[in-house]
Write an enzyme that holds these catalytic residues in place. Sequence first.
Site, PDB file in Angstrom:
ATOM      1  N   GLY A  50       0.837  -1.180   0.075  1.00 28.04           N
ATOM      2  CA  GLY A  50      -0.117   0.007  -0.197  1.00 28.04           C
ATOM      3  C   GLY A  50       0.749   1.113   0.016  1.00 28.04           C
ATOM      4  O   GLY A  50       1.403   1.544  -0.976  1.00 28.04           O
ATOM      5  N   CYS A  51       0.916   1.921   1.093  1.00 26.19           N
ATOM      6  CA  CYS A  51       1.915   3.269   1.328  1.00 26.19           C
ATOM      7  C   CYS A  51       3.175   3.171   0.908  1.00 26.19           C
ATOM      8  O   CYS A  51       3.777   3.948   0.472  1.00 26.19           O
ATOM      9  CB  CYS A  51       1.358   4.003   2.642  1.00 26.19           C
ATOM     10  SG  CYS A  51      -0.620   4.033   2.886  1.00 26.19           S
ATOM     11  N   VAL A  52       3.692   2.062   1.347  1.00 27.96           N
ATOM     12  CA  VAL A  52       5.100   1.908   0.999  1.00 27.96           C
ATOM     13  C   VAL A  52       5.459   1.853  -0.455  1.00 27.96           C
ATOM     14  O   VAL A  52       6.339   2.500  -0.961  1.00 27.96           O
ATOM     15  CB  VAL A  52       5.608   0.646   1.641  1.00 27.96           C
ATOM     16  CG1 VAL A  52       7.176   0.237   0.921  1.00 27.96           C
ATOM     17  CG2 VAL A  52       5.827   0.706   3.121  1.00 27.96           C
ATOM     18  N   SER A  87       4.597   5.332  -2.002  1.00 28.10           N
ATOM     19  CA  SER A  87       5.586   6.361  -1.562  1.00 28.10           C
ATOM     20  C   SER A  87       6.900   6.164  -2.497  1.00 28.10           C
ATOM     21  O   SER A  87       7.551   6.934  -2.773  1.00 28.10           O
ATOM     22  CB  SER A  87       5.924   6.413  -0.126  1.00 28.10           C
ATOM     23  OG  SER A  87       4.705   6.657   0.212  1.00 28.10           O
TER      24      SER A  87
END
Length: 211
Positions: free
Chosen positions: A149-151, A154
């Site tokens: 997800g966010c990793v 980013s």
Amino acid sequence: MSDLADDYRRHGFSGRLGMGERPAVLVIDVCAAYLTDGSPLRAPVEAAVRATATLVARARTAGSPVVFTRVGYRPGSAEGGLFRRKVPALSVFEEGNPLGDFLAEPAPAPGEVVVVKQYASAFHGTSLAATLTVLGVDTVLVTGLTTSGCVRASATDALQHGFRPLVVADACGDRDPRLHEANLLDLDAKYADVIDLDAALAALRRATRPS
């Protein structure tokens, strides 16, 4: 997975970005929501959190910047838009809910940058790129939660903003190891260098500022 990695390389993927001259550690959303029983986001990420804490400590010793991110929404607001509609569990990040709090370790030290975001990427709608530029950063060691997800979001955006993303495999975690491994493989092929904790620690040691 090894067969797929070989296939990527044979077809012109998986080039190396390498470490630049000025790394920072980017800690993505390491908070209580992922470690608290009963939380909808609970995941088996204890080892990743410990590895992240080790990397943060080394960065501070080396004089390298450490940047933390967290998700935050004002109750009743439209912040997060369709992302919150798609993932209702994100309601745990409304202001005042302790599940959104940082852990005892790792946690931001006084003076360290904390980026509050409403979407998956730490760069989307935030000042992170400008902050890293002012700090002279050219490489981000990406750690945190969750890998798929966010990793992932980013790290992909770091590349698109001109920063070298090095995703530290041991310092990232997910709901299931299959998600973790599959996303690391694809990130390494297309958007980032995936390295282990020892390599990340060594890179920070080499980057230590002279006293």
